[in-house]
Write a protein that holds these residues in place. Structure first.
Motif, PDB file in Angstrom:
ATOM      1  N   ILE B  24      12.858 -14.682  20.775  1.00 40.90           N
ATOM      2  CA  ILE B  24      12.994 -13.561  19.840  1.00 40.90           C
ATOM      3  C   ILE B  24      11.611 -13.188  19.324  1.00 40.90           C
ATOM      4  O   ILE B  24      10.758 -14.063  19.149  1.00 40.90           O
ATOM      5  CB  ILE B  24      13.983 -13.934  18.706  1.00 40.90           C
ATOM      6  N   ILE B  34      20.430  -8.881  13.614  1.00 43.96           N
ATOM      7  CA  ILE B  34      21.079  -9.721  14.611  1.00 43.96           C
ATOM      8  C   ILE B  34      22.577  -9.553  14.423  1.00 43.96           C
ATOM      9  O   ILE B  34      23.103  -9.834  13.343  1.00 43.96           O
ATOM     10  CB  ILE B  34      20.674 -11.194  14.433  1.00 43.96           C
ATOM     11  N   GLN B 207      14.955  -2.804  15.322  1.00 41.37           N
ATOM     12  CA  GLN B 207      15.364  -3.477  16.550  1.00 41.37           C
ATOM     13  C   GLN B 207      16.704  -4.162  16.277  1.00 41.37           C
ATOM     14  O   GLN B 207      16.909  -4.724  15.191  1.00 41.37           O
ATOM     15  CB  GLN B 207      14.321  -4.530  16.926  1.00 41.37           C
ATOM     16  N   VAL B 209      19.549  -6.924  17.879  1.00 45.60           N
ATOM     17  CA  VAL B 209      19.735  -7.964  18.876  1.00 45.60           C
ATOM     18  C   VAL B 209      21.201  -8.308  18.917  1.00 45.60           C
ATOM     19  O   VAL B 209      21.813  -8.537  17.875  1.00 45.60           O
ATOM     20  CB  VAL B 209      18.896  -9.203  18.483  1.00 45.60           C
ATOM     21  N   ILE B 216      20.695 -14.529  23.464  1.00 39.21           N
ATOM     22  CA  ILE B 216      20.556 -13.097  23.225  1.00 39.21           C
ATOM     23  C   ILE B 216      21.017 -12.370  24.469  1.00 39.21           C
ATOM     24  O   ILE B 216      20.458 -12.559  25.557  1.00 39.21           O
ATOM     25  CB  ILE B 216      19.096 -12.747  22.883  1.00 39.21           C
ATOM     26  N   SER B 219      18.888  -6.640  23.667  1.00 39.08           N
ATOM     27  CA  SER B 219      18.159  -6.210  22.487  1.00 39.08           C
ATOM     28  C   SER B 219      17.515  -4.867  22.746  1.00 39.08           C
ATOM     29  O   SER B 219      17.280  -4.486  23.902  1.00 39.08           O
ATOM     30  CB  SER B 219      17.096  -7.239  22.103  1.00 39.08           C
TER      31      SER B 219
END
Lengths: 369, 243
Positions: B24, B34, B207, B209, B216, B219
């Motif tokens: 990340i 997130i 951003q 994710v 992940i 993203s």
């Protein structure tokens, strides 16, 4: 009153407040301050007036209240009143919120009522004595030795409570640590001292002390005193085991989120123990601690078996001497002893209550019904 | 190199593998959201980033300082990386000012008057200048969470981690807490937010994710993730929650 009413500081947009610390200069300035003298003089005046009323009552009713006719009684009452007034005035002026919490009628009303009731009780007993129902002369003759026992009890309690609390605190803390050795030792300590009858512990400690000091060259008198105090230490160890469990319960009652939050701002584990966990644990532990204190005060009576002349020890001795003088003597003696135990316990539990009030968290307590 | 980055983070609790190699990157001044289903390891990831949980493997870098280096004190790391919890975790025995002061006094060892000044500043910043003497139990959930944000801000952290900051709140309080967070994002505070507030993730974050089963999955910018999800799993998740 110039200061803002209590509690309003929450509503006013606050400025940075400086914490007031004690300083000689401020004390002097405060002493010269009229606002401090007014409550102090008022308190002293009330005390003198009350003493005067008591004097009149004593003169009119019963000759026995002789101590009220002494000038010293006036003087002592006035000085105590003055000092109390100054303390109250000082606290109300410089720590208004603490004062509002401590100096409440609810907290001190019982003390005032209690002392008045004691006074009237004495007056009543004196009256009974004049009617030959109660042998005042006998009761009075027992007061001096019983009081000496009271002072001895006070001395023992003053050692046992700090010793028991300090040790109990350490053991209770040890039981909540990660270290297996500390936890094991502390658990063993608690298991052992909670399972032993305190009287056996007291005997063991003093006998072991006496036997191991035999032939060591220390003189008999010192050895005797050492064995006496070993008994006190044994009782302290006993109460420490109970207090350890109380402290442990308090520490366990603090949610894990609290230490996690302290971790998250970068406070070290040991510091977060002192500034986050223990203050909260202590607040929870205080009521049961007061319970244990009052319990161990009565347990000090067991110390009479190894030769302590504290309240109970004196009581036993006086009773054994009293039968030939007055048949009801033992009853009178044990009443006096019991009253002094009450005074001793009440002093301690009242102090714990005041500390409890200081640890109160607004909004966190259960709503009163 | 990014501001805060993690490479190959792994963490297991017993046989349960919670993080399975997470990379990340959080850029300076960026708000990262997130999202993902419950139990996917989002909270564990956040707690690994400020070493509240030590990862089993992988590296974390803050401005090219390797945080996972055992020589670095975790206390120091946590002073650099603030955290706001789902259940606020305010110190119940202290009033709001002292809650905010505590970290300054006992971690940064700032003097009492300086700490108080800073605490009052931060509490005003989150709109609680009139609650300086209140105790946590006297505050609403939203106010408590704002105090918690002020407590994190007071340490002047380089990054703030938010672990589902609004999940325990009522709709009105959610709004006031999100407003404070949006304000912080506007002031270019670097932050990583685990959240189920998709509106916030879409509008405020730089951003997003998508996190699932310790990894992940995807993203990108909010519009990438919300409007044009690439993987099937992300699309299924979005279909469920955006309906």
């Amino acid at each position: 009153m110039t200061e803002a009413p209590i509690g309003s500081s929450r509503d006013v947009p606050a400025l940075p407040k400086k914490r007031r610390r004690f300083s000689g200069r401020r004390l002097l300035r405060a002493l010269l301050d009229l606002k401090l003298w007014v409550p102090a003089l008022a308190a002293a005046g009330i005390a003198v007036a009350a003493a005067f009323v008591f004097l009149l009552v004593g003169l009119a009713g019963f000759y026995g209240a002789a101590w009220l006719r002494n000038y010293e009684a006036f003087l002592v009452t006035a000085v105590i009143g003055l000092a109390a007034g100054l303390v109250v005035g000082w606290t109300r002026r410089y720590h208004p919120r603490a004062a509002a919490r401590i100096f409440t009628w609810k907290a001190w009303g019982s003390v005032i009522v209690g002392s008045l009731a004691t006074y009237w009780g004495i007056v009543f007993l004196i009256g009974l004595g004049r009617l030959h129902v109660y042998r005042l002369a006998f009761a009075e003759s027992q007061v001096a030795p019983i009081l000496s026992g009271f002072y001895t009890s006070l001395e023992v309690v003053a050692v046992i409570i700090p010793l028991g609390f300090g040790l109990g605190f350490l053991v209770g803390w040890a039981r909540t640590t990660k270290s297996l050795i500390l936890r094991g030792l502390a658990a063993y300590y608690v298991d052992f001292f909670r399972s032993m009858p305190p009287i056996a512990l007291i005997f063991f400690a003093s006998l072991i002390g006496a036997l191991s000091l035999k032939g060591s060259g220390i003189d008999q008198f010192t050895v005797y005193h050492i064995t006496l105090w070993l008994g006190v230490v044994a009782l302290g160890f006993h109460t420490a085991a109970y207090q350890a469990e109380i402290i442990r319960a308090g520490i366990l009652s603090v949610p894990a989120g609290q230490t996690e939050a302290a971790d998250a701002v970068g406070i070290s584990k040991i510091r977060s123990m002192f500034v986050v966990v223990l203050p909260q644990a202590f607040r929870i532990s205080l009521p049961p601690l007061g319970n244990e204190f009052s319990s161990v005060i009565k347990d000090t009576s067991l110390l009479s078996v190894i030769g302590w002349f504290e309240l109970s020890g004196v009581g036993f001795t006086l009773v054994s001497e009293s039968y030939s003088v007055y048949l009801w003597g033992s009853v009178v003696i044990w009443i006096e002893v019991a009253m002094l135990y009450f005074v001793l316990t009440y002093l301690v539990t009242r102090t714990v209550r005041v500390i409890e009030d200081l640890f109160k968290v607004p909004g966190l307590e259960v709503a009163r019904l | 190199m990014s501001h805060l980055s993690a490479r190959g983070l792994r963490k297991s609790f017993g046989t349960l593998e919670v993080l399975r190699g997470v990379d990340i990157d959080i850029e300076l001044g960026e708000a990262l959201c997130i999202i993902g289903p419950s139990g996917s390891g989002k909270s564990t990831l956040l707690r690994c980033l400020n070493l509240l949980i030590r990862p089993d493997a992988g590296e974390i870098y803050l401005d090219s300082v390797k945080l996972t280096n055992p020589k670095i004190r975790p206390e120091w790391v946590r002073q650099q990386i603030g955290m706001v919890f789902q259940s606020f975790n305010l110190f119940t025995h202290l009033n709001t000012t002292k809650n905010v002061m505590l970290g300054l006094r006992h971690a940064k060892k700032v003097s009492r008057s300086k700490a108080r000044e800073k605490a009052i500043f931060e509490l005003n910043r989150v709109g609680l200048g009139d609650k300086l003497d209140a105790f946590p139990a006297q505050l609403s959930g939203g106010q408590q969470q704002r105090v918690a944000i002020a407590r994190a801000l007071a340490m002047d952290p380089k990054v703030i981690l938010f672990d589902e900051p609004t999940s325990a709140l009522d709709p009105e309080s959610i709004h006031e807490v999100l407003a404070v967070m949006a304000q912080l994002a506007h002031e270019k505070m670097t932050m990583a937010v685990v959240t189920h507030e998709m509106g916030f993730a879409r509008e405020v974050s730089d951003q997003v994710v998508f996190f699932d089963a310790g990894k992940i999955l995807e993203s990108g910018t909010p519009s990438d993730i919300f409007d044009h999800p690439k993987s099937e799993r992300t699309r299924a998740f979005m279909d469920k929650i955006l309906r």
